[in-house]
Enzyme design. Structure first.
Site, mmCIF file in Angstrom:
data_model
loop_
_atom_site.group_PDB
_atom_site.id
_atom_site.type_symbol
_atom_site.label_atom_id
_atom_site.label_comp_id
_atom_site.label_asym_id
_atom_site.label_seq_id
_atom_site.Cartn_x
_atom_site.Cartn_y
_atom_site.Cartn_z
ATOM 1 N N SER A 143 0.473 6.808 2.809
ATOM 2 C CA SER A 143 1.802 7.099 2.290
ATOM 3 C C SER A 143 1.859 6.746 0.816
ATOM 4 C CB SER A 143 2.854 6.277 3.053
ATOM 5 O OG SER A 143 4.119 6.342 2.401
ATOM 6 N N TYR A 156 6.005 -0.854 7.037
ATOM 7 C CA TYR A 156 5.304 0.413 7.216
ATOM 8 C C TYR A 156 4.223 0.577 6.152
ATOM 9 C CZ TYR A 156 4.658 5.515 6.969
ATOM 10 O OH TYR A 156 4.128 6.785 6.906
#
Length: 251
Positions: A143, A156
């Site tokens: 990400s 995350y």
């Protein structure tokens, strides 16, 4: 020459689906997993077949490593329909979002993220490794949040950061088999990920576009194209790399 086959986790929607369709359009056959929504998965199979490629959808919860031995057996059985004993590309894509400050994140939430985003890809790749051909490719999905910090995304992002380190070690250890391992880090993308918050929240979408060099939020097709490009023969000398596809977000 053997037909190329890609195995994509979480290929029934979002970035995984886009990657599957882009690869299929370039002549790659697809094995992909789904955790639920079997009808949706079969619709994706039909989309892939309409592009002239073959596809098989297999159920799998990447967060449950007890399923992995049975899944590997299913993959072996599916490969027999190609008269193959191995596949060419593995894309570790399946995952879910998490938006909560570090001080409020529960141990259960942390464990669920670890199971899906780190432990799952680690051990699933380990078990599939004997089926990955010499000179094959692994593409992990990270990400943009490992580079840019947005409050509420720290847990995350930490999981994805672990995968970025793991990618380099995988590339090093499996290089003797000429297996290339890279990790793709998408920026904000308009999908149903995280409840569709980037796609459906107008103010958030506009805010992200305003700090992105190319002036818009990413689309699933942008990442599908990146997946197909990184797995292509033209990138065969690239390994152990984090490749960000964010349109220049938060530079």
């Amino acid at each position: 020459m053997n037909q190329k086959i890609a195995l994509i986790t979480g290929g029934n929607r979002g970035l995984g689906k886009s990657g599957a369709l882009k690869l299929a359009a370039k002549g790659t056959d697809i094995l992909f997993t789904y955790r639920q929504h079997a009808e949706e998965a079969q619709a994706v199979v039909k989309e892939i077949e309409a592009l002239g490629a073959r596809a098989v959808a297999l159920p799998l919860d990447v967060g449950d490593s007890q399923q992995f031995d049975g899944f590997v057996a299913q993959v072996k059985a599916a490969l027999e329909t190609w008269q193959r004993s191995g596949f060419d590309y593995l894309v570790n894509n399946a995952g879910h979002g998490h938006y909560r400050p570090l001080a409020e994140t529960t141990e259960a939430e942390f464990d669920a993220l670890m199971q899906v985003h780190v432990k799952g890809p680690f051990f699933l790749t380990q078990k599939l490794l004997p089926l990955l051909v010499e000179g094959g490719r692994v593409l992990n999905i990270s990400s943009g949040l490992t580079r840019m910090t947005l409050p509420g995304s720290g847990t995350y992002a930490a999981m994805k950061g672990a995968m970025e380190v793991l990618t380099r070690y995988q590339a090093k250890e499996w290089g003797e088999r000429r297996i290339r391992v890279n990790i793709l880090a998408p920026g904000a993308i308009e999908t149903d990920f995280g409840g569709g918050r980037v796609r459906d929240t107008r103010d958030l979408n506009a805010q992200i576009a305003s700090v992105t060099a190319l002036g818009r939020v990413g689309l699933p097709e942008d990442i599908g194209d990146a997946i197909a490009a990184i797995l292509s023969d033209e990138t065969s000398w690239i390994t152990a790399q984090r490749i960000e596809a964010s349109g220049g977000q938060a530079l």
